[in-house]
Scaffold this motif. Structure first.
Motif, PDB file in Angstrom:
ATOM      1  N   ARG A 181      -3.704  -2.013  -1.611  1.00 36.88           N
ATOM      2  CA  ARG A 181      -4.188  -1.913  -2.990  1.00 36.88           C
ATOM      3  C   ARG A 181      -3.687  -3.038  -3.882  1.00 36.88           C
ATOM      4  NH1 ARG A 181      -3.289   3.374  -6.933  1.00 36.88           N
ATOM      5  NH2 ARG A 181      -4.222   2.469  -8.800  1.00 36.88           N
TER       6      ARG A 181
ATOM      7  N   ARG B  23       0.840  -1.194   0.000  1.00 33.94           N
ATOM      8  CA  ARG B  23       0.000   0.000   0.000  1.00 33.94           C
ATOM      9  C   ARG B  23       0.874   1.242   0.000  1.00 33.94           C
ATOM     10  NH1 ARG B  23      -0.416   2.789   4.837  1.00 33.94           N
ATOM     11  NH2 ARG B  23       0.239   1.704   6.750  1.00 33.94           N
TER      12      ARG B  23
ATOM     13  N   ASP C 280      -5.398   1.833   2.075  1.00 32.03           N
ATOM     14  CA  ASP C 280      -5.892   0.494   1.785  1.00 32.03           C
ATOM     15  C   ASP C 280      -4.796  -0.314   1.116  1.00 32.03           C
ATOM     16  OD1 ASP C 280      -7.045   0.563  -1.495  1.00 32.03           O
ATOM     17  OD2 ASP C 280      -6.328   2.355  -0.450  1.00 32.03           O
TER      18      ASP C 280
END
Length: 118
Positions: free
Chosen positions: A106, A98, A104
């Protein structure tokens, strides 16, 4: 960013195993890499994470004391060293990355299976 997790396998109770998470692509700007696991029929849980600069490893209670997360800067690879493995550690282990913002996770690797036999 692409993540490639590897190193899983079938081991006996009490064994050690080291998983690798190789990052490639646009890794500039990454903030952290985390390790997660999901056992059959259970929700995914966090194992721990480490800053992209290799500092500040953090471990969840699930495996604290039995795992070490480290990073090889030359290879852009993050490792999860696991010791004294138990049958309840059987799971698919994933790595994820991330940025600092948004926070988040990702990018995800494909997962690697760890099976601990009793």
């Amino acid at each position: 960013v692409q993540l490639q997790a590897s190193g899983g396998g079938l081991v006996q109770t009490g064994s050690s195993l080291t998983l690798s998470c190789a990052a490639s692509g646009r890794t500039v700007g990454l903030y952290a890499v985390g390790w997660f696991r999901q056992a059959p029929g259970k929700e995914r849980e966090t194992v721990g994470d480490i800053a992209w600069n290799g500092r500040n490893p953090w471990y969840s209670d699930s495996m604290k004391g039995r795992v070490t997360i480290s990073k090889d800067h030359a290879r852009d690879t993050v490792y999860l060293q696991m010791n004294n493995l138990q049958p309840e550690d059987t799971a698919v282990y994933y790595c994820a990355a991330r940025k600092n913002y948004p926070r988040d996770w990702r990018w995800w690797g494909q997962g690697t299976q760890v099976t601990v036999s009793s």
